[in-house]
Design a protein around this motif. Structure first.
Motif, PDB file in Angstrom:
ATOM      1  N   ASP A   1      65.278  93.270 -25.419  1.00  0.00           N
ATOM      2  CA  ASP A   1      66.479  92.629 -26.606  1.00  0.00           C
ATOM      3  C   ASP A   1      67.891  92.353 -26.158  1.00  0.00           C
ATOM      4  O   ASP A   1      68.936  90.984 -26.056  1.00  0.00           O
ATOM      5  CB  ASP A   1      67.035  93.400 -27.872  1.00  0.00           C
ATOM      6  CG  ASP A   1      65.750  93.557 -28.860  1.00  0.00           C
ATOM      7  OD1 ASP A   1      64.863  92.641 -28.690  1.00  0.00           O
ATOM      8  OD2 ASP A   1      65.389  94.204 -29.813  1.00  0.00           O
ATOM      9  N   ILE A   2      67.911  93.483 -25.138  1.00  0.00           N
ATOM     10  CA  ILE A   2      69.428  93.263 -24.322  1.00  0.00           C
ATOM     11  C   ILE A   2      69.489  92.345 -22.666  1.00  0.00           C
ATOM     12  O   ILE A   2      70.575  91.487 -22.740  1.00  0.00           O
ATOM     13  CB  ILE A   2      69.978  94.335 -24.016  1.00  0.00           C
ATOM     14  CG1 ILE A   2      71.423  94.591 -23.106  1.00  0.00           C
ATOM     15  CG2 ILE A   2      69.166  95.062 -22.796  1.00  0.00           C
ATOM     16  CD1 ILE A   2      72.269  95.789 -23.357  1.00  0.00           C
ATOM     17  N   TRP A   3      67.476  91.784 -22.596  1.00  0.00           N
ATOM     18  CA  TRP A   3      67.813  91.318 -21.832  1.00  0.00           C
ATOM     19  C   TRP A   3      67.914  89.692 -21.975  1.00  0.00           C
ATOM     20  O   TRP A   3      69.341  88.323 -21.385  1.00  0.00           O
ATOM     21  CB  TRP A   3      66.238  91.290 -21.316  1.00  0.00           C
ATOM     22  CG  TRP A   3      66.026  89.985 -20.017  1.00  0.00           C
ATOM     23  CD1 TRP A   3      66.906  89.577 -18.663  1.00  0.00           C
ATOM     24  CD2 TRP A   3      65.596  88.891 -19.773  1.00  0.00           C
ATOM     25  NE1 TRP A   3      66.565  88.256 -18.472  1.00  0.00           N
ATOM     26  CE2 TRP A   3      65.457  88.203 -19.114  1.00  0.00           C
ATOM     27  CE3 TRP A   3      63.870  88.680 -21.516  1.00  0.00           C
ATOM     28  CZ2 TRP A   3      64.555  86.979 -19.216  1.00  0.00           C
ATOM     29  CZ3 TRP A   3      63.548  87.583 -21.374  1.00  0.00           C
ATOM     30  CH2 TRP A   3      63.756  86.481 -20.035  1.00  0.00           C
ATOM     31  N   GLU A   4      67.069  89.462 -23.475  1.00  0.00           N
ATOM     32  CA  GLU A   4      67.690  88.212 -24.309  1.00  0.00           C
ATOM     33  C   GLU A   4      69.203  88.166 -24.243  1.00  0.00           C
ATOM     34  O   GLU A   4      69.817  86.230 -24.200  1.00  0.00           O
ATOM     35  CB  GLU A   4      66.840  88.470 -25.030  1.00  0.00           C
ATOM     36  CG  GLU A   4      65.349  87.652 -25.199  1.00  0.00           C
ATOM     37  CD  GLU A   4      64.339  87.621 -26.446  1.00  0.00           C
ATOM     38  OE1 GLU A   4      64.329  86.112 -26.443  1.00  0.00           O
ATOM     39  OE2 GLU A   4      64.726  88.149 -27.314  1.00  0.00           O
ATOM     40  N   GLU A   5      69.736  88.965 -24.854  1.00  0.00           N
ATOM     41  CA  GLU A   5      71.349  88.689 -25.214  1.00  0.00           C
ATOM     42  C   GLU A   5      71.894  88.412 -23.414  1.00  0.00           C
ATOM     43  O   GLU A   5      72.748  86.676 -23.640  1.00  0.00           O
ATOM     44  CB  GLU A   5      72.112  89.958 -25.713  1.00  0.00           C
ATOM     45  CG  GLU A   5      73.455  90.538 -26.115  1.00  0.00           C
ATOM     46  CD  GLU A   5      74.020  91.591 -26.016  1.00  0.00           C
ATOM     47  OE1 GLU A   5      74.636  91.214 -25.881  1.00  0.00           O
ATOM     48  OE2 GLU A   5      73.174  92.475 -26.731  1.00  0.00           O
ATOM     49  N   LEU A   6      71.924  88.959 -23.038  1.00  0.00           N
ATOM     50  CA  LEU A   6      72.579  89.280 -21.310  1.00  0.00           C
ATOM     51  C   LEU A   6      72.457  87.871 -20.599  1.00  0.00           C
ATOM     52  O   LEU A   6      72.973  87.510 -19.783  1.00  0.00           O
ATOM     53  CB  LEU A   6      72.475  90.210 -20.571  1.00  0.00           C
ATOM     54  CG  LEU A   6      73.248  91.314 -21.585  1.00  0.00           C
ATOM     55  CD1 LEU A   6      72.537  92.306 -20.274  1.00  0.00           C
ATOM     56  CD2 LEU A   6      74.279  91.533 -21.496  1.00  0.00           C
ATOM     57  N   ASN A   7      70.841  87.587 -20.710  1.00  0.00           N
ATOM     58  CA  ASN A   7      70.220  85.651 -20.270  1.00  0.00           C
ATOM     59  C   ASN A   7      71.270  84.911 -21.156  1.00  0.00           C
ATOM     60  O   ASN A   7      71.325  84.201 -20.103  1.00  0.00           O
ATOM     61  CB  ASN A   7      68.642  85.691 -20.198  1.00  0.00           C
ATOM     62  CG  ASN A   7      68.432  84.737 -19.861  1.00  0.00           C
ATOM     63  OD1 ASN A   7      68.534  85.012 -18.168  1.00  0.00           O
ATOM     64  ND2 ASN A   7      67.933  83.998 -19.858  1.00  0.00           N
ATOM     65  N   ASP A   8      71.732  84.753 -22.439  1.00  0.00           N
ATOM     66  CA  ASP A   8      72.374  83.699 -22.938  1.00  0.00           C
ATOM     67  C   ASP A   8      73.703  83.780 -22.296  1.00  0.00           C
ATOM     68  O   ASP A   8      74.303  82.557 -22.414  1.00  0.00           O
ATOM     69  CB  ASP A   8      72.642  83.778 -24.413  1.00  0.00           C
ATOM     70  CG  ASP A   8      70.713  84.174 -25.042  1.00  0.00           C
ATOM     71  OD1 ASP A   8      70.396  82.925 -24.761  1.00  0.00           O
ATOM     72  OD2 ASP A   8      70.882  84.058 -26.094  1.00  0.00           O
ATOM     73  N   ILE A   9      73.805  84.799 -21.738  1.00  0.00           N
ATOM     74  CA  ILE A   9      75.312  84.959 -20.857  1.00  0.00           C
ATOM     75  C   ILE A   9      75.419  84.033 -20.126  1.00  0.00           C
ATOM     76  O   ILE A   9      77.255  83.593 -19.525  1.00  0.00           O
ATOM     77  CB  ILE A   9      76.345  86.046 -21.788  1.00  0.00           C
ATOM     78  CG1 ILE A   9      76.002  86.977 -22.537  1.00  0.00           C
ATOM     79  CG2 ILE A   9      77.696  86.701 -20.731  1.00  0.00           C
ATOM     80  CD1 ILE A   9      76.807  88.299 -22.709  1.00  0.00           C
TER      81      ILE A   9
ATOM     82  N   VAL B   1      79.644  89.288 -14.380  1.00  0.00           N
ATOM     83  CA  VAL B   1      79.492  87.588 -13.954  1.00  0.00           C
ATOM     84  C   VAL B   1      80.767  86.752 -14.053  1.00  0.00           C
ATOM     85  O   VAL B   1      80.623  85.793 -12.939  1.00  0.00           O
ATOM     86  CB  VAL B   1      79.119  87.242 -15.520  1.00  0.00           C
ATOM     87  CG1 VAL B   1      79.470  85.469 -15.849  1.00  0.00           C
ATOM     88  CG2 VAL B   1      77.985  87.848 -15.962  1.00  0.00           C
ATOM     89  N   LYS B   2      81.823  87.902 -13.826  1.00  0.00           N
ATOM     90  CA  LYS B   2      83.092  86.804 -13.710  1.00  0.00           C
ATOM     91  C   LYS B   2      82.821  86.560 -11.516  1.00  0.00           C
ATOM     92  O   LYS B   2      83.704  85.665 -11.403  1.00  0.00           O
ATOM     93  CB  LYS B   2      84.322  88.644 -13.574  1.00  0.00           C
ATOM     94  CG  LYS B   2      84.393  88.658 -15.060  1.00  0.00           C
ATOM     95  CD  LYS B   2      85.401  89.871 -15.296  1.00  0.00           C
ATOM     96  CE  LYS B   2      86.097  89.674 -16.815  1.00  0.00           C
ATOM     97  NZ  LYS B   2      86.664  90.523 -16.696  1.00  0.00           N
TER      98      LYS B   2
END
Length: 255
Positions: A119-127, A177-178
């Protein structure tokens, strides 16, 4: 075990938790079938129907290729019922499952740590695009990796453990990510882990100061595979052109 061919495509069902369908794979099998008359490997199903359906254990892409071509599907029944965990093992041996394939399958089996990771991988991968391996290391706060069965650092056998909180993982990830604005390839396992370690364990460390230095002195920001080399590079960058009074030396022994 028995063999048969059929065009009753509605008699089959894909097993939830098996790898996601790749249309590219389906198209590849369609080309082979058209050019060679078939694939020399039957679609494998469990030995008994469930709710009137044959559950496909191995060969879901081949099944869809035959279906899309309107051709009979060659089928073989297994000797025994194969659960999802068995399907993971079959596919791991016969063809390379991706890490997301494995994680999603264990999540489907009800393993909470894998559900949280996926779940958190999908969330972060969208970012920002990121490898699930990188996220798994963030979730553990460690670069540790193991192939031994039953080890918490072994992502492949179902025993992996989610150690950090989701909020901590998100916070570190968003800071990392910055750096990709100026360094698109910055998100290596080593870099992300080092930023996490510095944020959590190095008193006085400020990510914003490091980010500013990386923009001002890009020649100082270099890739490093080893943790100690990465930390030394980040320390040098962090202190570059700073007066002695404002320099921060990393506590390498405790990071």
């Amino acid at each position: 075990m028995r063999f048969f061919e059929t065009t009753n495509y509605d008699d089959f069902v894909l097993i939830e938790g098996n790898r996601e369908i790749s249309q590219a794979n389906v198209n590849r099998f369609k080309r082979i079938i058209q050019e060679e008359g078939g694939v020399y490997d039957e679609v494998q199903v469990n030995p008994r129907k469930v709710n009137g359906k044959w559950a496909i254990v191995d060969g879901q892409h081949r099944f869809l290729a035959y279906k899309e071509l309107g051709l009979p599907v060659p089928v073989v029944t297994k000797r025994v019922e194969v659960p999802l965990k068995g399907i993971i093992e079959i596919n791991s041996i016969r063809k390379a499952w991706t890490v997301p394939d494995r994680v999603k399958s264990y999540a489907t089996l009800g393993k909470e740590d894998y559900q949280r990771l996926y779940d958190i991988w999908e969330e972060l991968n969208d970012i920002h695009p990121v490898a699930i391996i990188t996220v798994s290391k963030l979730c553990q706060g460690s670069m540790a990796h193991s192939q031994k069965k039953g080890q918490a650092a072994n992502l492949k056998d179902g025993y992996w453990k989610f150690i950090k909180s989701e909020d901590d993982v998100r916070k570190v990830f968003k800071e990392c990510v910055k750096f990709t604005e100026h360094y698109p390839d910055a998100m290596s396992n080593t870099f992300v882990h080092c930023i996490q370690t510095l944020m959590e364990k190095q008193p006085g460390f400020k990510v914003k100061r490091l980010l500013t230095a990386s923009k001002n002195y890009p020649h100082k920001f270099v890739r490093a595979a080893r943790k100690q080399d990465m930390l030394r590079m980040l320390e040098e960058l962090y202190n570059f052109n700073r007066p002695a009074s404002s320099r921060l030396y990393f506590d390498m022994n405790n990071l």
